[in-house]
Motif scaffolding. Structure first.
Motif, mmCIF file in Angstrom:
data_model
loop_
_atom_site.group_PDB
_atom_site.id
_atom_site.type_symbol
_atom_site.label_atom_id
_atom_site.label_comp_id
_atom_site.label_asym_id
_atom_site.label_seq_id
_atom_site.Cartn_x
_atom_site.Cartn_y
_atom_site.Cartn_z
ATOM 1 N N CYS A 129 6.083 -7.896 5.231
ATOM 2 C CA CYS A 129 4.709 -8.347 5.455
ATOM 3 C C CYS A 129 4.593 -9.796 4.990
ATOM 4 O O CYS A 129 3.919 -10.099 4.001
ATOM 5 N N PRO A 130 5.248 -10.712 5.693
ATOM 6 C CA PRO A 130 5.229 -12.109 5.254
ATOM 7 C C PRO A 130 3.877 -12.792 5.401
ATOM 8 O O PRO A 130 3.564 -13.733 4.676
ATOM 9 N N THR A 131 3.040 -12.316 6.360
ATOM 10 C CA THR A 131 1.760 -12.973 6.622
ATOM 11 C C THR A 131 0.605 -12.062 6.254
ATOM 12 O O THR A 131 0.564 -10.891 6.660
ATOM 13 N N VAL A 132 -0.317 -12.600 5.479
ATOM 14 C CA VAL A 132 -1.568 -11.903 5.159
ATOM 15 C C VAL A 132 -2.684 -12.855 5.582
ATOM 16 O O VAL A 132 -2.954 -13.855 4.925
ATOM 17 N N SER A 133 -3.307 -12.541 6.715
ATOM 18 C CA SER A 133 -4.220 -13.464 7.383
ATOM 19 C C SER A 133 -5.652 -12.955 7.319
ATOM 20 O O SER A 133 -5.932 -11.813 7.686
#
Length: 383
Positions: A214-218
């Protein structure tokens, strides 16, 4: 104003109306304001281009003019990529029939990612990833506003595993606090921003605990982007209407009326003195029929009426709109007086909803930040 009032008045007097007017100076101040707020919070800003739909605006809003960017249509993605933007998030739930266009953009070198919230969508993305993996983010519902999975829904892990096993790329999670548009105080805006953050971070935690990437938390909406106080665990923030602002945002308290960078020019074409009406040549085809301030403390009806230089008249509103006719009058119950507005007078109307109003036009008539003659910046439309 970006130009001297007299030069603006003179320029608009010679042009066709209605026309979409963009004050570049105000726009740039709005852009700088959000960047300055987010920089110390340690996140990347991924501007949403759904309102602007313009390469010239993108060049002034996106970092280095190349991204990252958010879009709401593949048409936006295609236009931006053709102009050199390579990092694009398509932030509307993916429909299977759109995946061939996603594949084509990615094959051409665009790092385009998609959004989904169901196993069915994940399976479609997996099938389309047979030759080249497509990155996907899981949409999280933080406030019941629209789409998405609940932050602790076990389906988050199930869908994540399906993507990874099938050869797609699980890029992370995304949420949007659309209910922040109902906020009526600073404390409510701050609370919505934290609700948005915590929902995305909780969902990201579920994936990581299951051994999934889960590299991106947008996260992001214009109200929450401006009122976030803590973005721990978040990697990027999305916002779009902040570039222009509008009367809905002013009603929430995110901006002042003086910050609104868009307006529509219109010409007085008649009067109904017994009714206190001034008739103008901008109706809902030019301004949209959005009445987003009707539930706010101050109802701005169809828009705030300004003189040609952009200065609002006291309590003068577009109170009604037909297809190509607008009716201008003093706010009901107000003690203000209707100013003298002879036939041929050019006015400007501030939009209730910038996205809906801008969508009516093919170009912006731009008041340059450095002064000088009006410029024309094309807009693109379609899906």
């Amino acid at each position: 104003m970006s130009s001297k009032p007299s030069s603006v008045v003179d320029a608009l007097a010679t042009r066709q109306t209605p026309e979409l007017i963009l004050d570049e100076g105000r726009m740039l101040r709005n852009v700088d304001r959000l960047r300055a707020h987010l920089e110390p919070l340690g996140v990347t800003l991924r501007p949403h281009m759904k309102t602007a739909k313009s390469i010239e605006v993108a060049r002034r809003v996106l970092t280095g003019g190349a991204g990252p960017a958010t879009v709401s249509t593949l048409k936006e993605a295609e236009e931006l990529f053709a102009a050199g933007v390579t990092d694009i998030l398509y932030a509307v739930g993916i429909a299977p029939h759109r995946l061939p266009r996603v594949q084509a953009l990615r094959a051409a070198g665009c790092d385009l990612s998609v959004v989904l919230d169901s196993l069915e969508q994940a399976e479609a993305v997996v099938a389309a990833s047979a030759n080249a993996p497509i990155p996907a983010l899981l949409e999280i519902d933080c406030d019941g506003h629209r789409s998405g999975l609940k932050p602790r829904d076990p389906a988050i892990v199930e869908i994540g595993h399906a993507l990874v096993r099938g050869g797609a790329h699980l890029r992370g999670v995304l949420t949007h606090a659309g209910e922040s548009y109902t906020a009526r105080s600073e404390s409510e805006l701050v609370a919505f921003a934290e609700l948005e953050r915590s929902a995305a971070v909780d969902a990201a935690g579920l994936l990581r605990q299951a051994g999934l990437p889960c590299p991106t938390v947008s996260v992001g909406s214009t109200p929450t982007a401006h009122y976030a106080r803590n973005l721990d665990g978040v990697t990027e923030v999305r916002a779009g209407v902040y570039v222009f602002f509008d009367l809905v945002m002013a009603g929430i308290g995110v901006c002042q009326i003086e910050d609104i960078a868009l307006s529509v020019s219109t010409t007085v074409i008649g009067h109904q003195p017994d009714k206190g009406w001034v008739i103008v040549d901008a109706g809902w085809m030019a301004l949209s029929s959005d009445r987003g301030t009707a539930s706010q403390a101050v109802n701005q009806f169809g828009g705030v009426v300004c003189d040609a230089a952009g200065k609002p008249y006291p309590d003068l509103l577009l109170i009604q709109a037909n297809q190509e006719h607008g009716i201008v009058a003093v706010r009901p119950g107000s003690g203000a007086r209707l100013p003298p507005l002879p036939v041929g007078t050019v006015l400007r109307i501030l939009p209730v909803h910038a996205c809906a109003t801008a969508a009516q036009f093919d170009a912006y008539a731009v008041l340059p930040a450095t002064g000088g003659p009006l410029q024309s910046w094309p807009r693109f439309r379609g899906w």
